[in-house]
Design a protein around this motif. Structure first.
Motif, PDB file in Angstrom:
ATOM      1  N   UNK A 183       0.814  -1.213   0.000  1.00  0.00           N
ATOM      2  CA  UNK A 183       0.000   0.000   0.000  1.00  0.00           C
ATOM      3  C   UNK A 183       0.850   1.267   0.000  1.00  0.00           C
ATOM      4  N   UNK A 184       2.176   1.105   0.050  1.00  0.00           N
ATOM      5  CA  UNK A 184       3.091   2.250   0.078  1.00  0.00           C
ATOM      6  C   UNK A 184       3.654   2.453  -1.330  1.00  0.00           C
ATOM      7  N   UNK A 185       3.663   3.689  -1.842  1.00  0.00           N
ATOM      8  CA  UNK A 185       4.275   3.920  -3.160  1.00  0.00           C
ATOM      9  C   UNK A 185       5.695   3.386  -3.208  1.00  0.00           C
ATOM     10  N   UNK A 186       6.050   2.641  -4.262  1.00  0.00           N
ATOM     11  CA  UNK A 186       7.371   1.998  -4.315  1.00  0.00           C
ATOM     12  C   UNK A 186       8.533   2.963  -4.150  1.00  0.00           C
ATOM     13  N   UNK A 187       8.376   4.209  -4.580  1.00  0.00           N
ATOM     14  CA  UNK A 187       9.487   5.153  -4.468  1.00  0.00           C
ATOM     15  C   UNK A 187       9.791   5.537  -3.024  1.00  0.00           C
ATOM     16  N   UNK A 188       8.878   5.229  -2.104  1.00  0.00           N
ATOM     17  CA  UNK A 188       9.119   5.510  -0.687  1.00  0.00           C
ATOM     18  C   UNK A 188       9.784   4.339   0.027  1.00  0.00           C
ATOM     19  N   UNK A 222       4.945   8.038   6.184  1.00  0.00           N
ATOM     20  CA  UNK A 222       5.451   9.066   5.276  1.00  0.00           C
ATOM     21  C   UNK A 222       4.441   9.344   4.165  1.00  0.00           C
ATOM     22  N   UNK A 223       3.820   8.299   3.644  1.00  0.00           N
ATOM     23  CA  UNK A 223       2.799   8.481   2.602  1.00  0.00           C
ATOM     24  C   UNK A 223       1.649   9.336   3.116  1.00  0.00           C
ATOM     25  N   UNK A 224       1.158   9.038   4.322  1.00  0.00           N
ATOM     26  CA  UNK A 224       0.045   9.800   4.890  1.00  0.00           C
ATOM     27  C   UNK A 224       0.414  11.272   5.047  1.00  0.00           C
ATOM     28  N   UNK A 225       1.649  11.531   5.469  1.00  0.00           N
ATOM     29  CA  UNK A 225       2.102  12.917   5.615  1.00  0.00           C
ATOM     30  C   UNK A 225       2.123  13.617   4.259  1.00  0.00           C
ATOM     31  N   UNK A 226       2.711  12.978   3.266  1.00  0.00           N
ATOM     32  CA  UNK A 226       2.863  13.633   1.962  1.00  0.00           C
ATOM     33  C   UNK A 226       1.534  13.794   1.245  1.00  0.00           C
ATOM     34  N   UNK A 227       0.581  12.941   1.572  1.00  0.00           N
ATOM     35  CA  UNK A 227      -0.752  13.085   0.982  1.00  0.00           C
ATOM     36  C   UNK A 227      -1.615  14.092   1.741  1.00  0.00           C
ATOM     37  N   UNK A 228      -1.077  14.634   2.840  1.00  0.00           N
ATOM     38  CA  UNK A 228      -1.815  15.624   3.609  1.00  0.00           C
ATOM     39  C   UNK A 228      -2.838  15.053   4.555  1.00  0.00           C
ATOM     40  N   UNK A 229      -2.807  13.749   4.763  1.00  0.00           N
ATOM     41  CA  UNK A 229      -3.792  13.126   5.655  1.00  0.00           C
ATOM     42  C   UNK A 229      -3.374  13.232   7.112  1.00  0.00           C
ATOM     43  N   UNK A 232      16.099   6.160   7.296  1.00  0.00           N
ATOM     44  CA  UNK A 232      15.881   4.960   8.103  1.00  0.00           C
ATOM     45  C   UNK A 232      15.231   3.862   7.269  1.00  0.00           C
ATOM     46  N   UNK A 233      14.263   4.220   6.462  1.00  0.00           N
ATOM     47  CA  UNK A 233      13.627   3.224   5.592  1.00  0.00           C
ATOM     48  C   UNK A 233      14.676   2.556   4.703  1.00  0.00           C
ATOM     49  N   UNK A 234      15.521   3.361   4.084  1.00  0.00           N
ATOM     50  CA  UNK A 234      16.582   2.813   3.223  1.00  0.00           C
ATOM     51  C   UNK A 234      17.500   1.888   4.013  1.00  0.00           C
ATOM     52  N   UNK A 235      17.897   2.329   5.194  1.00  0.00           N
ATOM     53  CA  UNK A 235      18.814   1.533   6.028  1.00  0.00           C
ATOM     54  C   UNK A 235      18.199   0.189   6.389  1.00  0.00           C
ATOM     55  N   UNK A 236      16.937   0.187   6.775  1.00  0.00           N
ATOM     56  CA  UNK A 236      16.278  -1.052   7.169  1.00  0.00           C
ATOM     57  C   UNK A 236      16.176  -2.025   6.001  1.00  0.00           C
ATOM     58  N   UNK A 237      15.841  -1.515   4.837  1.00  0.00           N
ATOM     59  CA  UNK A 237      15.704  -2.391   3.669  1.00  0.00           C
ATOM     60  C   UNK A 237      17.069  -2.928   3.231  1.00  0.00           C
ATOM     61  N   UNK A 238      18.077  -2.065   3.234  1.00  0.00           N
ATOM     62  CA  UNK A 238      19.420  -2.502   2.819  1.00  0.00           C
ATOM     63  C   UNK A 238      19.965  -3.551   3.778  1.00  0.00           C
ATOM     64  N   UNK A 239      19.844  -3.323   5.078  1.00  0.00           N
ATOM     65  CA  UNK A 239      20.408  -4.283   6.034  1.00  0.00           C
ATOM     66  C   UNK A 239      19.580  -5.565   6.105  1.00  0.00           C
ATOM     67  N   UNK A 240      18.261  -5.449   5.942  1.00  0.00           N
ATOM     68  CA  UNK A 240      17.432  -6.653   5.900  1.00  0.00           C
ATOM     69  C   UNK A 240      17.785  -7.530   4.702  1.00  0.00           C
ATOM     70  N   UNK A 241      18.005  -6.881   3.572  1.00  0.00           N
ATOM     71  CA  UNK A 241      18.408  -7.618   2.370  1.00  0.00           C
ATOM     72  C   UNK A 241      19.776  -8.272   2.558  1.00  0.00           C
ATOM     73  N   UNK A 242      20.694  -7.548   3.187  1.00  0.00           N
ATOM     74  CA  UNK A 242      22.030  -8.094   3.410  1.00  0.00           C
ATOM     75  C   UNK A 242      21.987  -9.328   4.316  1.00  0.00           C
ATOM     76  N   UNK A 243      21.113  -9.319   5.298  1.00  0.00           N
ATOM     77  CA  UNK A 243      20.991 -10.489   6.196  1.00  0.00           C
ATOM     78  C   UNK A 243      20.640 -11.746   5.402  1.00  0.00           C
ATOM     79  N   UNK A 244      19.793 -11.602   4.392  1.00  0.00           N
ATOM     80  CA  UNK A 244      19.303 -12.772   3.656  1.00  0.00           C
ATOM     81  C   UNK A 244      20.155 -13.139   2.451  1.00  0.00           C
ATOM     82  N   UNK A 255       5.899   0.247   7.971  1.00  0.00           N
ATOM     83  CA  UNK A 255       5.191   1.174   8.856  1.00  0.00           C
ATOM     84  C   UNK A 255       5.629   2.611   8.588  1.00  0.00           C
ATOM     85  N   UNK A 256       6.941   2.819   8.504  1.00  0.00           N
ATOM     86  CA  UNK A 256       7.439   4.170   8.272  1.00  0.00           C
ATOM     87  C   UNK A 256       7.045   4.671   6.882  1.00  0.00           C
ATOM     88  N   UNK A 257       7.074   3.799   5.896  1.00  0.00           N
ATOM     89  CA  UNK A 257       6.639   4.186   4.558  1.00  0.00           C
ATOM     90  C   UNK A 257       5.172   4.592   4.545  1.00  0.00           C
TER      91      UNK A 257
END
Length: 317
Positions: free
Chosen positions: A160-165, A284-291, A303-315, A279-281
């Motif tokens: 449900x989060x835009x992929x660019x986020x 962030x989406x809700x904020x940028x959409x003005x909701x 932080x989103x980037x860091x979590x995805x990069x390190x999660x990927x590295x673990x696997x 969750x963070x994505x």
């Protein structure tokens, strides 16, 4: 708030003989309304369904009250339920527990590093109490969630989060889907077990709070989430590094206490990172959409980037 105060005052007077002397909102809650009521018979915290919201999911106050009532008969440290009002909008009152609940890598004021480390180790030692509670003793508990169920749930949130986020989130999700561990014996799971949801007196947990998403599930899901908060480098721009926090292998050793090894913990560590990124994505989406306007949400991309990069590295290590 005036109407709720009147209902609380009437209920506490009728059931405990206590008189409410003040009634104020408590900051920081995200699921339901939270108030502090000072009363002659003892101060309490009120959790209530927000006006206009349905009493489901995170807003199901009766479900939260039911698990706290059940756990009062165990050695799991929880606040004592004082009163429950099932008339809509429902609310419950629990004792106000004195202590400190701060997430060392995220919250202000900062916790002294040595104290933070001791609290985290003690939390790892106390967690088995929760996981030993017989599921048969919990009224109305639903079927346990398997690791596959958990992953599917968070895949929907991520989707449900835009992929660019959440750049790279799709790859991390595919890696998790490619090797889902078999379930082990299910336990009672808090769902957000971390120091920010534990009121501590010194280092000793005296109350585990915020029971919005409890369930029956795989205990390794709980551990994977707990690991996140033992490393401030997981939260660039929104958190802090705290020297001396225990590593995940030490937390597992304290949790297990020479028990059988828990398999596939790396997968659950990566799952925790995907969950937080999703969750963070979403926020962030809700904020940028003005909701839900909150400029602090613009700190989340790192932080989103860091979590995805390190999660990927673990696997992929």
């Amino acid at each position: 708030m005036t109407e709720l105060r009147a209902r609380v005052a009437e209920k506490l007077s009728a059931e405990t003989g206590s008189t409410v002397t003040s009634f104020e909102p408590l900051p920081g809650g995200h699921s339901g309304l939270t108030y502090r009521a000072d009363a002659t018979g003892g101060n309490v915290v009120i959790k209530a369904v927000p006006d206009g919201q349905r009493a489901v999911g995170r807003h199901d106050m009766l479900r939260q009250a039911s698990i706290l009532t059940a756990l009062a008969q165990t050695d799991v440290p929880v606040p004592r339920i004082v009163a429950v009002d099932d008339q809509e909008p429902a609310w419950f009152a629990m004792e106000l527990v004195t202590g400190e609940s701060l997430e060392p890598v995220l919250d202000d004021p900062a916790v002294e590093p040595g104290l933070a480390a001791r609290r985290m180790r003690r939390a790892a030692e106390v967690l088995p109490r929760l996981h030993r509670v017989p599921l048969s003793s919990i009224p109305g508990i639903a079927e346990p969630l398997t690791p596959a169920d958990e992953l599917a749930r968070w895949a929907r949130t991520l989707g449900a989060v835009p992929p660019e986020l959440v750049v790279g989130g799709d790859r991390l999700l595919r890696l998790l889907e490619a090797d889902v561990p078999d379930a082990i014996d299910p336990t009672l799971v808090h769902g957000d077990y971390r120091l920010g949801n534990i009121i501590a007196n010194g280092i000793e947990p005296v109350a585990l709070i915020d029971w919005e998403i409890w369930s029956a599930g795989d205990p390794r899901v709980e551990l994977g989430w707990f690991f996140l908060f033992a490393d401030g480098t997981n939260f660039p721009e929104v958190g802090r590094e705290v020297p001396g926090l225990p590593r995940s292998d030490e937390l597992v050793a304290l949790y297990s206490r020479n028990g059988p090894a828990l398999p596939d913990l790396t997968w659950f560590d990566a799952l925790g990172r995907l969950k937080m990124a999703a969750i963070m994505g979403h926020n962030l989406r809700r904020h940028r959409e003005g909701r839900h306007h909150d400029p602090d949400q613009e700190k989340l991309p790192a932080t989103i980037d860091r979590l995805i990069i390190t999660g990927t590295a673990l696997l992929t290590a």
